[in-house]
Design an enzyme around this catalytic site. Structure first.
Site, PDB file in Angstrom:
ATOM      1  N   PHE A 143       0.792  -1.476   0.131  1.00  9.87           N
ATOM      2  CA  PHE A 143       0.060   0.213  -0.655  1.00  9.87           C
ATOM      3  C   PHE A 143       0.758   1.568   0.154  1.00  9.87           C
ATOM      4  CE2 PHE A 143       1.523  -0.157   4.375  1.00  9.87           C
ATOM      5  CZ  PHE A 143       1.485   1.442   4.835  1.00  9.87           C
ATOM      6  N   LYS A 164      -1.274  -7.343  -9.162  1.00 13.56           N
ATOM      7  CA  LYS A 164      -2.451  -7.284  -8.037  1.00 13.56           C
ATOM      8  C   LYS A 164      -1.660  -6.095  -7.223  1.00 13.56           C
ATOM      9  CE  LYS A 164      -3.556  -8.387  -4.315  1.00 13.56           C
ATOM     10  NZ  LYS A 164      -3.625  -7.642  -3.593  1.00 13.56           N
ATOM     11  N   GLU A 211      -4.666  -3.689  -1.965  1.00 16.86           N
ATOM     12  CA  GLU A 211      -6.512  -3.208  -1.892  1.00 16.86           C
ATOM     13  C   GLU A 211      -6.882  -2.421  -1.299  1.00 16.86           C
ATOM     14  OE1 GLU A 211      -4.607  -5.996  -0.242  1.00 16.86           O
ATOM     15  OE2 GLU A 211      -5.460  -7.256   1.104  1.00 16.86           O
ATOM     16  N   ARG A 212      -5.830  -1.477  -0.411  1.00 20.28           N
ATOM     17  CA  ARG A 212      -6.350  -0.865   0.036  1.00 20.28           C
ATOM     18  C   ARG A 212      -5.730   0.645  -0.442  1.00 20.28           C
ATOM     19  NH1 ARG A 212      -6.152  -3.332   4.304  1.00 20.28           N
ATOM     20  NH2 ARG A 212      -4.412  -4.461   5.414  1.00 20.28           N
ATOM     21  N   CYS A 252       9.737   1.569   3.592  1.00 19.82           N
ATOM     22  CA  CYS A 252      10.460   0.924   3.405  1.00 19.82           C
ATOM     23  C   CYS A 252      12.146   0.801   3.843  1.00 19.82           C
ATOM     24  CB  CYS A 252      10.707  -0.358   2.552  1.00 19.82           C
ATOM     25  SG  CYS A 252      10.604   0.755   1.052  1.00 19.82           S
ATOM     26  N   GLU A 310       9.027  -4.154  13.016  1.00 20.30           N
ATOM     27  CA  GLU A 310       9.401  -2.584  12.569  1.00 20.30           C
ATOM     28  C   GLU A 310       7.779  -2.129  12.859  1.00 20.30           C
ATOM     29  OE1 GLU A 310       7.917  -3.549   7.888  1.00 20.30           O
ATOM     30  OE2 GLU A 310       9.106  -1.850   7.275  1.00 20.30           O
TER      31      GLU A 310
HETATM   32  P1  NAD Z   1       1.834  -6.892   3.107  1.00 17.95           P
HETATM   33  O1  NAD Z   1       3.023  -7.494   2.889  1.00 17.95           O
HETATM   34  O2  NAD Z   1       0.680  -6.763   3.734  1.00 17.95           O
HETATM   35  O3  NAD Z   1       0.583  -6.063   1.307  1.00 17.95           O
HETATM   36  C1  NAD Z   1       1.845  -6.553   0.631  1.00 17.95           C
HETATM   37  C2  NAD Z   1       0.700  -7.539  -0.859  1.00 17.95           C
HETATM   38  O4  NAD Z   1       0.299  -8.823   0.007  1.00 17.95           O
HETATM   39  C3  NAD Z   1      -0.700  -6.987  -1.038  1.00 17.95           C
HETATM   40  O5  NAD Z   1      -0.460  -7.205  -2.307  1.00 17.95           O
HETATM   41  C4  NAD Z   1      -1.315  -7.255  -0.265  1.00 17.95           C
HETATM   42  O6  NAD Z   1      -2.607  -7.577  -0.502  1.00 17.95           O
HETATM   43  C5  NAD Z   1      -0.474  -9.254  -0.230  1.00 17.95           C
HETATM   44  N1  NAD Z   1      -1.058  -9.801   0.975  1.00 17.95           N
HETATM   45  C6  NAD Z   1      -1.222  -9.056   2.229  1.00 17.95           C
HETATM   46  N2  NAD Z   1      -1.410 -10.673   3.348  1.00 17.95           N
HETATM   47  C7  NAD Z   1      -1.717 -11.827   2.020  1.00 17.95           C
HETATM   48  C8  NAD Z   1      -1.712 -12.971   2.413  1.00 17.95           C
HETATM   49  N3  NAD Z   1      -1.519 -13.763   3.838  1.00 17.95           N
HETATM   50  N4  NAD Z   1      -1.427 -14.195   1.869  1.00 17.95           N
HETATM   51  C9  NAD Z   1      -0.860 -13.419   0.386  1.00 17.95           C
HETATM   52  N5  NAD Z   1      -0.918 -11.931  -0.177  1.00 17.95           N
HETATM   53  C10 NAD Z   1      -0.968 -11.425   1.111  1.00 17.95           C
HETATM   54  O7  NAD Z   1       2.513  -5.096   3.403  1.00 17.95           O
HETATM   55  P2  NAD Z   1       1.874  -3.520   3.417  1.00 17.95           P
HETATM   56  O8  NAD Z   1       1.505  -3.446   4.370  1.00 17.95           O
HETATM   57  O9  NAD Z   1       1.316  -3.585   1.944  1.00 17.95           O
HETATM   58  O10 NAD Z   1       3.333  -3.253   3.447  1.00 17.95           O
HETATM   59  C11 NAD Z   1       4.372  -2.022   3.473  1.00 17.95           C
HETATM   60  C12 NAD Z   1       5.587  -3.309   4.050  1.00 17.95           C
HETATM   61  O11 NAD Z   1       5.583  -2.924   2.676  1.00 17.95           O
HETATM   62  C13 NAD Z   1       6.110  -2.898   5.364  1.00 17.95           C
HETATM   63  O12 NAD Z   1       6.204  -4.212   5.666  1.00 17.95           O
HETATM   64  C14 NAD Z   1       7.339  -2.945   4.270  1.00 17.95           C
HETATM   65  O13 NAD Z   1       8.768  -2.229   4.915  1.00 17.95           O
HETATM   66  C15 NAD Z   1       7.718  -3.047   3.277  1.00 17.95           C
HETATM   67  N6  NAD Z   1       7.784  -2.572   1.622  1.00 17.95           N
HETATM   68  C16 NAD Z   1       9.163  -2.949   1.407  1.00 17.95           C
HETATM   69  C17 NAD Z   1       9.836  -2.631   0.284  1.00 17.95           C
HETATM   70  C18 NAD Z   1      10.738  -2.834  -0.152  1.00 17.95           C
HETATM   71  O14 NAD Z   1      11.360  -2.886  -1.689  1.00 17.95           O
HETATM   72  N7  NAD Z   1      11.875  -3.476   0.501  1.00 17.95           N
HETATM   73  C19 NAD Z   1       9.348  -1.401  -0.327  1.00 17.95           C
HETATM   74  C20 NAD Z   1       8.186  -0.644   0.497  1.00 17.95           C
HETATM   75  C21 NAD Z   1       7.480  -1.488   1.666  1.00 17.95           C
END
Ligand code: NAD
Length: 499
Positions: free
Chosen positions: A149, A173, A176-177, A281, A384
């Protein structure tokens, strides 16, 4: 209430699963739209259509594909304000920061204009008698991207532009937020000349993600999000024989040496710790001053800056430093961790718990927090937080400070603030973290370098954007060709031999 759609075959398509998620306006706490959550059969149908469209696109010459990116850049610039407004409305970040989100994605699209050069391959003339050898970079076919998100424009662009310009079809994909901006990007790519079916935006949650992992046509999957999901997708995708790269969470340390310019260090920490409400991140979440005196001077500089931060809705324009966090659950998790920090003995120097904004009482705002005397056994150090909370860990020496960054399980970004070139060089050479800043608090590499962390911040062997993206979204084919002497020598009536 607005009902969002998927983008399939070059048009908006309503969801048929009957499942939806609420899309919030984090500043007001109101539900502003609902987004359909795709079923496995919806995902599979979108992939089948993409697979049918891909061969003609893969055979289109790279210059033509690059021209679509050229036009796309022009359209992103044209619609910058519109994209930023839609982004801020769903994510909550300030408008200037939302423009930065689009801009850092747009720069990767600019890089993709160089595809004809980047896809050239290699050639060895006369590798043996009459033998030439060459390698080509061919598209993988259908690739998919699952994005978080916190950068709803930048990260989808980092994935879709290289995948498409390499000749693939791409299934996005998004989170969804905040799904509106990815849908707008798909419309713009169509306007830029991308043939229909090559970019499918399939909205959804775990069901759509699992459908991507189970789909046998999808050859490559890129993910960005939290570490547990990154690990899950990496393991399951690899087990299914796909090419997978997953980027996870972070806990970025900034070391402040005694010789650092303390005003500069404090300014950098405030921007990198609290910008985008800490939902980056590459945010700095741990400050590591070296020496008691450095720590005291740093805290003294930080406190007034943090207390002066302006927190508010994006509609206040440039008059706010950061906005709300994305959901009520995110706010509650952050405040829970703050409480754990207090309970476990950290010193809360700036307390943002009672922050309230008149007229926005239902928004997901979190005031800025600063902890001092945090130790590695505390939850606020290990986890985090992804909110406007900066922890200070006091180190006695440079080696101890380096050890904190090295020993943490995350290794996305890190920084050192110093005037000493020797310390800076040593830090850059030894630290086991993927992206390092020297007097730069958020060292996000530019589009023509690559982006990726180490340790539990990344799974897989190639980084995002830059030359690595062209490797990830193509397969190498190496051809060895031999042309025995033929017609130019006249007719040959004995069987050719290799002698
Ligand atoms: P998230 O892991 O909750 O969601 C990321 C994606 O995974 C979304 O599209 C979501 O729909 C999907 N998802 C969520 N739960 C799932 C499940 N149980 N099974 C399969 N798919 C699932 O992350 P977020 O809250 O959207 O984003 C924040 C996180 O992303 C933080 O930890 C941040 O550090 C990380 N991030 C990392 C980078 C990087 O390049 N390393 C960049 C941006 C964000």
């Amino acid at each position: 209430m607005e009902e969002l759609s998927h983008w399939i075959g070059g048009r908006h398509v309503k969801g048929t699963s009957g499942r939806f998620a609420d899309v919030m306006n984090p500043a007001t706490g109101e539900v502003q739209a609902r987004v359909p959550l795709a079923s496995q059969s919806e995902l599979d149908a979108a992939v089948a259509e993409a697979a049918a469209a891909q061969p003609a696109w893969g055979a289109t010459n790279p210059q033509r594909r690059a021209r679509v990116m050229m036009k796309f850049v022009e359209l992103l610039n044209r619609d910058m304000d519109k994209l930023a407004e839609a982004l801020s409305r769903e994510h909550g970040k300030t408008l200037p920061d939302a423009k930065g989100d689009v801009q850092r994605g747009l720069e990767v699209v600019e890089f993709c204009i160089g595809a004809p050069h980047l896809l050239k391959g290699e050639f060895t003339d006369a590798a043996g008698p009459g033998i030439d050898m060459y390698s080509m970079r061919q598209p993988v076919g259908v690739a998919a991207g699952i994005t978080p998100f916190n950068f709803p424009a930048m990260i989808p662009l980092w994935k879709m532009a290289p995948a498409l310009v390499c000749g693939n079809a791409f299934i996005l994909k998004p989170s969804e937020r905040d799904p509106s901006v990815p849908l707008m990007l798909a419309e713009l790519l169509q306007e830029a000349g991308l043939p229909d079916g090559l970019l499918q935006v399939v909205n959804g949650d775990k069901e759509a993600v699992d459908a991507i992992l189970d789909n046998e046509t999808i050859a490559a999957v890129g993910f960005v999000g939290s570490t547990p999901i990154a690990q899950y997708i990496y393991a399951r995708g690899c087990a299914a024989g796909k090419r997978v790269q997953c980027f996870g969470g972070a806990k970025n340390h900034m070391i402040v040496m005694p010789d650092a310019d303390m005003d500069q260090a404090a300014d950098a920490l405030v921007g990198a710790g609290y910008g985008a409400a800490g939902e980056r991140c590459m945010a700095i979440s741990v400050a590591v001053p070296v020496g008691e005196d450095t720590a005291d001077r740093l805290i003294e500089k930080l406190v007034p800056r943090i207390e002066a931060l302006k927190v508010g809705p994006y509609t206040a324009g440039t008059d706010v430093d950061y906005g709300p966090v994305v959901t009520a659950q995110a706010r509650d998790k952050i405040l829970g961790l703050v409480q754990s920090g207090i309970d476990q003995g950290a010193e809360l120097v700036v307390d943002g718990r009672n922050f309230a904004l008149q007229g926005y009482e239902d928004g997901f705002f979190v005031g800025p927090h600063l902890f001092d005397r945090v130790t590695p056994d505390m939850d606020i150090y290990q986890q985090e937080i992804f909110g406007p909370v900066l922890s200070t860990v006091r180190a006695k020496t440079y080696e101890e400070a380096l050890g904190y960054a090295m020993d943490h399980e995350m290794g996305n970004g890190t920084a050192i603030f110093t005037r000493d070139g020797d310390a800076a060089r040593d830090f850059a050479a030894r630290v086991n973290v993927g992206m390092v800043g020297i007097n730069v608090p958020i060292p996000v590499p530019l589009a023509y370098h690559t982006f990726g962390g180490w340790k539990k911040s990344s799974f897989g062997d190639l980084n995002q954007h830059g030359p690595d993206a062209f490797r990830f979204y193509t397969r190498t084919k190496t051809v060895t060709s031999r042309w025995p002497s033929g017609i130019k020598e006249g007719g040959e009536f004995t069987i050719p031999t290799m002698g």
